[in-house]
Scaffold this motif. Structure first.
Motif, PDB file in Angstrom:
ATOM      1  N   VAL A 172       3.963  -0.996   3.747  1.00 29.12           N
ATOM      2  CA  VAL A 172       3.543   0.372   3.473  1.00 29.12           C
ATOM      3  C   VAL A 172       4.675   1.181   2.855  1.00 29.12           C
ATOM      4  O   VAL A 172       5.815   1.147   3.316  1.00 29.12           O
ATOM      5  CB  VAL A 172       2.979   1.047   4.747  1.00 29.12           C
ATOM      6  N   VAL A 173       4.335   1.881   1.774  1.00 35.29           N
ATOM      7  CA  VAL A 173       5.286   2.766   1.101  1.00 35.29           C
ATOM      8  C   VAL A 173       4.896   4.203   1.433  1.00 35.29           C
ATOM      9  O   VAL A 173       3.787   4.643   1.126  1.00 35.29           O
ATOM     10  CB  VAL A 173       5.285   2.555  -0.424  1.00 35.29           C
ATOM     11  N   ILE A 174       5.813   4.915   2.087  1.00 35.38           N
ATOM     12  CA  ILE A 174       5.545   6.277   2.546  1.00 35.38           C
ATOM     13  C   ILE A 174       6.137   7.252   1.542  1.00 35.38           C
ATOM     14  O   ILE A 174       7.356   7.309   1.354  1.00 35.38           O
ATOM     15  CB  ILE A 174       6.187   6.507   3.936  1.00 35.38           C
ATOM     16  N   LEU A 175       5.272   8.019   0.880  1.00 38.71           N
ATOM     17  CA  LEU A 175       5.732   9.022  -0.070  1.00 38.71           C
ATOM     18  C   LEU A 175       5.658  10.410   0.560  1.00 38.71           C
ATOM     19  O   LEU A 175       4.640  10.773   1.155  1.00 38.71           O
ATOM     20  CB  LEU A 175       4.857   9.002  -1.329  1.00 38.71           C
ATOM     21  N   ASP A 176       6.729  11.169   0.417  1.00 36.34           N
ATOM     22  CA  ASP A 176       6.766  12.527   0.932  1.00 36.34           C
ATOM     23  C   ASP A 176       7.673  13.351   0.019  1.00 36.34           C
ATOM     24  O   ASP A 176       8.494  12.789  -0.704  1.00 36.34           O
ATOM     25  CB  ASP A 176       7.308  12.536   2.366  1.00 36.34           C
ATOM     26  N   ILE A 207       0.837  -1.202   0.000  1.00 38.49           N
ATOM     27  CA  ILE A 207       0.000   0.000   0.000  1.00 38.49           C
ATOM     28  C   ILE A 207       0.871   1.250   0.000  1.00 38.49           C
ATOM     29  O   ILE A 207       1.775   1.398   0.829  1.00 38.49           O
ATOM     30  CB  ILE A 207      -0.918   0.056   1.237  1.00 38.49           C
ATOM     31  N   ILE A 208       0.580   2.174  -0.907  1.00 37.35           N
ATOM     32  CA  ILE A 208       1.286   3.456  -0.977  1.00 37.35           C
ATOM     33  C   ILE A 208       0.436   4.528  -0.299  1.00 37.35           C
ATOM     34  O   ILE A 208      -0.786   4.594  -0.516  1.00 37.35           O
ATOM     35  CB  ILE A 208       1.523   3.870  -2.442  1.00 37.35           C
ATOM     36  N   VAL A 209       1.069   5.384   0.496  1.00 33.27           N
ATOM     37  CA  VAL A 209       0.385   6.532   1.088  1.00 33.27           C
ATOM     38  C   VAL A 209       1.139   7.794   0.682  1.00 33.27           C
ATOM     39  O   VAL A 209       2.295   7.987   1.064  1.00 33.27           O
ATOM     40  CB  VAL A 209       0.321   6.444   2.630  1.00 33.27           C
ATOM     41  N   THR A 210       0.491   8.657  -0.126  1.00 30.41           N
ATOM     42  CA  THR A 210       1.105   9.942  -0.442  1.00 30.41           C
ATOM     43  C   THR A 210       0.882  10.878   0.749  1.00 30.41           C
ATOM     44  O   THR A 210      -0.063  10.710   1.503  1.00 30.41           O
ATOM     45  CB  THR A 210       0.510  10.573  -1.717  1.00 30.41           C
TER      46      THR A 210
END
Length: 273
Positions: free
Chosen positions: A39-43, A15-18
């Protein structure tokens, strides 16, 4: 002994979270990890994303922190390549990036015809294209194996909130985009791709803090008006959004698409009387 699989589990899902290091995004990231998801944390900032991923990994969860601008398609494509190389698939996307833009706010004592058009455009771009672009890039990886996209709407798209016209217009666009994209994805890929939204009520975040609180932390009159119009009489806590997000990402919502779940303490249903 046969044990039935928990349909709310995110085990074996990527799961990716922008906006994954923001107030709400961080809460989503934590909940996804605790539900068993990778979980993939995008920032925008690599160090923030990596720090959050390190915290989760230290607690025994699978996490990856990546820098990416949600408005930059090429940037997102690079992130997608890294994710697919590491995990081989993408099962879900939470479009948590977005929020208010100070230049788009119309103050109570300001002439409405003196609005900042560039500020309004900035709010629209961030909230609309900051959701549409990641959905395009990461959603394309879900065509074969299926997946779930969760957008973030707002109570501001349902009823008029003073001052935040640009933000409200952006979230209203998210509402129709969620429904449109859900229907068209279903017509092309059957039940593989689900597109839904949650509509949070009032939660204290970095973007709205100045609108709702004074420098000393006390509540502005705007906050008191919100409390009066919210049957629960309080702001929401970030973790109170997690149940809806996990449900929409999990197999428990396999027949749910084009839906929106309000998590607002009753705000949008109360007349104020």
């Amino acid at each position: 002994m046969h044990t039935e699989k928990n349909s709310f589990s995110l085990e074996n899902k990527v799961i990716i979270v922008t906006g994954g290091t923001g107030v709400l995004g961080s809460s989503f990231v934590q909940a996804i990890a605790e539900a068993g998801g990778a979980v993939v944390i995008l920032d925008l900032h690599q160090d923030k994303a990596e720090q959050k991923a390190a915290e989760l990994k230290a607690a025994g969860h699978e996490a990856l922190g990546l820098a990416a601008n949600v408005l930059d398609e090429a940037d997102l494509e690079k992130a997608k390549a890294i994710i697919l190389e590491r995990y081989g698939k993408i099962d879900g996307l939470v479009n948590a990036a977005g929020g208010n833009v100070p230049e788009s706010i119309i103050q109570p004592d300001q002439d409405i015809f003196d609005m900042n058009i560039e500020g309004m455009k900035k709010a629209l771009v961030l909230n609309v294209w900051g959701t549409v672009t990641p959905s395009k890039v990461f959603g394309a990886a879900m065509k074969e194996n299926g997946g779930s996209i969760v957008n973030i709407s707002s109570v501001s798209s349902k009823t008029v909130l003073t001052m935040v016209m640009g933000y409200s217009m952006g979230k209203a666009a998210i509402d129709i985009y969620t429904k449109w994209f859900a229907v068209e994805a279903a017509r092309r890929y059957g039940d593989k791709i689900r597109v839904n939204a949650i509509a949070p009520g009032f939660f204290l975040t970095h973007q709205n803090k100045d609108l709702l609180t004074n420098p000393d932390g006390s509540l502005k009159q705007r906050s008191k008006n919100i409390m009066h119009s919210t049957p629960y009489g309080r702001f929401g806590q970030p973790e109170e959004l997690n149940g809806a997000v996990i449900y929409l990402l999990s197999d428990a919502s396999k027949f749910v698409t084009a839906a929106e779940i309000a998590v607002d303490g009753g705000f949008t249903k109360f007349s104020g009387v």
